[in-house]
Enzyme design. Structure first.
Site, PDB file in Angstrom:
ATOM      1  N   ASN A  75     -18.611 -22.986   7.383  1.00 21.98           N
ATOM      2  CA  ASN A  75     -19.076 -22.983   6.000  1.00 21.98           C
ATOM      3  C   ASN A  75     -20.545 -23.390   6.083  1.00 21.98           C
ATOM      4  OD1 ASN A  75     -19.799 -23.336   3.375  1.00 21.98           O
ATOM      5  ND2 ASN A  75     -17.935 -24.418   2.774  1.00 21.98           N
ATOM      6  N   HIS A 101     -15.648 -20.435   2.610  1.00 19.59           N
ATOM      7  CA  HIS A 101     -16.279 -21.031   1.421  1.00 19.59           C
ATOM      8  C   HIS A 101     -15.207 -21.604   0.507  1.00 19.59           C
ATOM      9  CE1 HIS A 101     -20.144 -19.475   2.516  1.00 19.59           C
ATOM     10  NE2 HIS A 101     -19.580 -18.304   2.740  1.00 19.59           N
ATOM     11  N   ARG A 108     -20.158 -15.920  -8.533  1.00 19.64           N
ATOM     12  CA  ARG A 108     -21.153 -16.900  -8.996  1.00 19.64           C
ATOM     13  C   ARG A 108     -22.524 -16.242  -9.162  1.00 19.64           C
ATOM     14  NH1 ARG A 108     -20.749 -22.081  -5.469  1.00 19.64           N
ATOM     15  NH2 ARG A 108     -22.022 -22.854  -7.202  1.00 19.64           N
TER      16      ARG A 108
END
Ligand code: CA2
Length: 147
Positions: A75, A101, A108
């Site tokens: 990540n 993630h 987003r």
């Protein structure tokens, strides 16, 4: 010899649990690392973890995994969207790479819609919060057992 996974956490993930729980959940990074380690143990895999807010340290960690770890779960935080240097380091790594993630970046802001890591990952697990840490390790275990 036991196969091992290197779990890499990028910038600001050390702040998990302190802000924006509506996006990233209430858990702290250590909770996710514990989830990943428990799942690794279930599959007889070892797991080590590194978190850094510095791009160069993340790159050094990827270099250190070469010939050492069978898989990387990464990540990369916001470096996901910008770091061609992390892309290149992962491209020079021969093992399994899973991009991870907590949130679903595609739902987003537009700047999160591009992952420069995706082209050098075997796959990605996104949007499942802390569950993603167990799913990522399970994906690694299945890929390694089919190799
Ligand atoms: O959803 C993810 O896991 C992300 O990799 C998290 C990154 C974000 O930049 C990526 O677009 C998606 C952010 C890391 C955590 O940021 C925090 C900031 C403040 C407080 C807590 C966490």
């Amino acid at each position: 010899m036991t196969d091992s996974i290197l779990l890499i956490s990028g910038p600001n993930l050390n702040l998990l649990g302190e802000r924006e729980p509506e996006i990233y959940g209430p858990e702290h990074l250590e909770d996710h690392v514990a989830t990943a380690a428990a799942e690794a143990k279930r599959h007889a895999l070892a797991l080590r973890h590194i978190q850094s807010n510095h791009e160069g340290e993340l790159i050094e960690a990827i270099h250190g995994a070469r010939g050492q770890d069978a898989a990387i779960v990464i990540n990369a935080g916001a470096y996901t969207h910008t770091s061609w240097a992390i892309h290149d380091a992962l491209a020079a790594y021969d093992g399994v790479v899973v991009e991870l993630h907590l949130s679903n970046p595609a739902s987003r802001e537009p700047f999160r819609h591009t992952s420069v890591i995706a082209p050098v990952a075997d796959g990605a697990i996104v949007g499942f919060g802390g569950l993603g840490y167990a799913l990522a390790v399970e994906a690694v275990a299945r890929l390694l057992s089919s190799h």
